[in-house]
Write a protein that holds these residues in place. Structure first.
Motif, PDB file in Angstrom:
ATOM      1  N   MET A  85       0.416  -0.972   0.040  1.00  0.00           N
ATOM      2  CA  MET A  85       0.258   0.000  -0.103  1.00  0.00           C
ATOM      3  C   MET A  85       0.990   1.283   0.216  1.00  0.00           C
ATOM      4  N   LYS A  86       1.960   0.879   0.674  1.00  0.00           N
ATOM      5  CA  LYS A  86       2.619   2.354   0.607  1.00  0.00           C
ATOM      6  C   LYS A  86       3.694   2.519  -1.053  1.00  0.00           C
ATOM      7  N   ASN A  87       3.760   1.775  -1.469  1.00  0.00           N
ATOM      8  CA  ASN A  87       4.043   1.795  -3.509  1.00  0.00           C
ATOM      9  C   ASN A  87       2.679   2.339  -3.706  1.00  0.00           C
ATOM     10  N   PHE A  88       1.516   1.484  -3.507  1.00  0.00           N
ATOM     11  CA  PHE A  88       0.698   2.201  -4.241  1.00  0.00           C
ATOM     12  C   PHE A  88      -0.123   3.617  -4.088  1.00  0.00           C
ATOM     13  N   TYR A  89       0.242   4.151  -2.941  1.00  0.00           N
ATOM     14  CA  TYR A  89       0.658   5.162  -2.922  1.00  0.00           C
ATOM     15  C   TYR A  89       1.088   6.082  -2.994  1.00  0.00           C
ATOM     16  N   ARG A  90       2.667   5.681  -3.222  1.00  0.00           N
ATOM     17  CA  ARG A  90       3.595   7.052  -3.396  1.00  0.00           C
ATOM     18  C   ARG A  90       3.353   6.579  -5.573  1.00  0.00           C
ATOM     19  N   PHE A  91       2.704   5.591  -6.138  1.00  0.00           N
ATOM     20  CA  PHE A  91       2.544   5.595  -7.780  1.00  0.00           C
ATOM     21  C   PHE A  91       1.819   6.974  -7.675  1.00  0.00           C
ATOM     22  N   ARG A  92       0.698   6.516  -6.860  1.00  0.00           N
ATOM     23  CA  ARG A  92      -0.865   7.560  -7.363  1.00  0.00           C
ATOM     24  C   ARG A  92      -0.413   8.708  -6.988  1.00  0.00           C
ATOM     25  N   SER A  93       0.822   9.086  -5.585  1.00  0.00           N
ATOM     26  CA  SER A  93       1.214  10.700  -6.013  1.00  0.00           C
ATOM     27  C   SER A  93       2.075  11.135  -7.182  1.00  0.00           C
ATOM     28  N   GLU A  94       2.660  10.398  -7.221  1.00  0.00           N
ATOM     29  CA  GLU A  94       3.463  10.648  -9.093  1.00  0.00           C
ATOM     30  C   GLU A  94       2.468  10.510  -9.614  1.00  0.00           C
TER      31      GLU A  94
END
Length: 336
Positions: free
Chosen positions: A256-265
């Motif tokens: 989920m941390k990676n997913f949230y980073r992807f979303r922010s990018e």
């Protein structure tokens, strides 16, 4: 005196197979198999050369008798109030068609069908739904003026490229019918805005945009307004909500941390390269599981307090998740 209106409602159900004929859709609707040549509204889903329009191509099924689809059908009689004769005021042709009442009926039916489709998409993955729904109303006003009105509800944002088919085993069908009965009432209403955000994500053709909508749906469910440190908080709450095994909690937290980073990018930098169809489907699955849990939470809360609000349920669950996160941090399952 009110007048009877005989209405027929039809539509192709996209991206599903014959297994849905076992569904009890409710409100007088049936799901049935229909061959292309027998579709009464065939001219509305084909072009001038008789070829299927783009929105229906991916939902074709076939057997030895030819091309067919799954469709909905409903026949019903409802009532309208005819216009009132008043001295000195002439009735127009529009008055005699009772357009506002017919439109209100249509919108009520579309809302019901949209709710049912959303429940089906929550129950199981699959791009099930409608591109167009066709209404034909027949009625007589003042005993001698015959009216026929045809309406089309066109979902102009419909995702017509995701070819994930919705299919049910016999056991799935029984469970799905129970699911619709259990969760189509007040519990759905409480969670409706969050469900709508999820289904809006499903409608997106652009992968990063769909991913962003799924993330927003999670934020709507799990985060307070103006939450600080959204990435950490959301990742931890999702992981303790959906998993109980320490290893699985940590794995989901990291994902989920990676997913949230992807979303922010994607959202803030316009860089959606890390979001592929695989990540999109993974995120869809996470949001579906969260919403299913919250439908159950809402149903349980209603049983105790029928007037409870979504805000109260959300706040109560956030408090519980905070406690679960602290426990996971104290045991070393999640980082401090």
């Amino acid at each position: 005196m009110s007048e009877d209106v005989n209405v027929t409602i039809d539509g192709i159900i996209l991206y599903c197979d014959e297994s849905i004929s076992a569904l009890q859709l409710g409100n007088g609707y049936i799901a049935k198999k229909i061959y292309l040549e027998d579709i009464p509204f065939k001219n509305k889903i084909t072009d001038g050369n008789g070829n299927l329009t783009t929105g229906y191509m991916g939902s074709r099924l076939s057997d030895d008798k030819g091309v067919y689809f799954m469709s909905i059908h409903k026949d019903e009689i409802y009532r309208v109030q005819p216009p009132q004769l008043k001295p000195g005021i002439a009735l127009t042709d529009r008055d005699l068609m009772c357009p506002e009442q017919l439109e209100a009926y249509k919108e009520g039916q579309v809302d019901f069908l949209n709710r049912t489709v959303s429940l089906l998409r929550l129950f199981k993955k699959g791009n099930i739904g409608f591109k167009e729904i066709f209404f034909e109303h027949h009625f007589t006003i003042m005993g001698f003026i015959n009216n026929t009105q045809k309406h089309t509800s066109d979902n102009v944002t419909r995702n017509i490229v995701d070819n994930t088919f919705f299919t049910l085993t016999p056991e799935d069908a029984a469970n799905c019918n129970q699911f619709i009965r259990d969760y189509s009432g007040q519990e759905y209403d409480l969670l409706k805005n969050c469900i709508d955000e999820f289904t809006w994500g499903l409608e997106q053709i652009d992968i990063p945009t769909g991913f962003e909508q799924y993330t927003t749906a999670l934020e709507m469910v799990l985060l307070a307004t103006n939450q600080q440190g959204k990435k950490e908080v959301l990742s931890k709450r999702v992981s303790v909500l959906l998993e109980s095994d320490p290893t699985r909690i940590r794995t989901l937290y990291d994902k989920m941390k990676n997913f949230y980073r992807f979303r922010s990018e994607s959202l803030h930098e316009g860089d959606g390269r890390n979001i592929t169809a695989v990540e999109l489907k993974d995120m869809e699955d996470v949001v579906r599981k969260v919403l299913l849990k919250y439908l159950d939470f809402c149903k349980i809360a209603i049983a105790t307090n029928a007037s409870i609000t979504w805000e109260e349920i959300k706040e109560n669950k956030i408090d519980e998740l905070k406690t679960a996160v602290e426990t996971a941090k104290n045991t070393g399952t999640l980082p401090a």
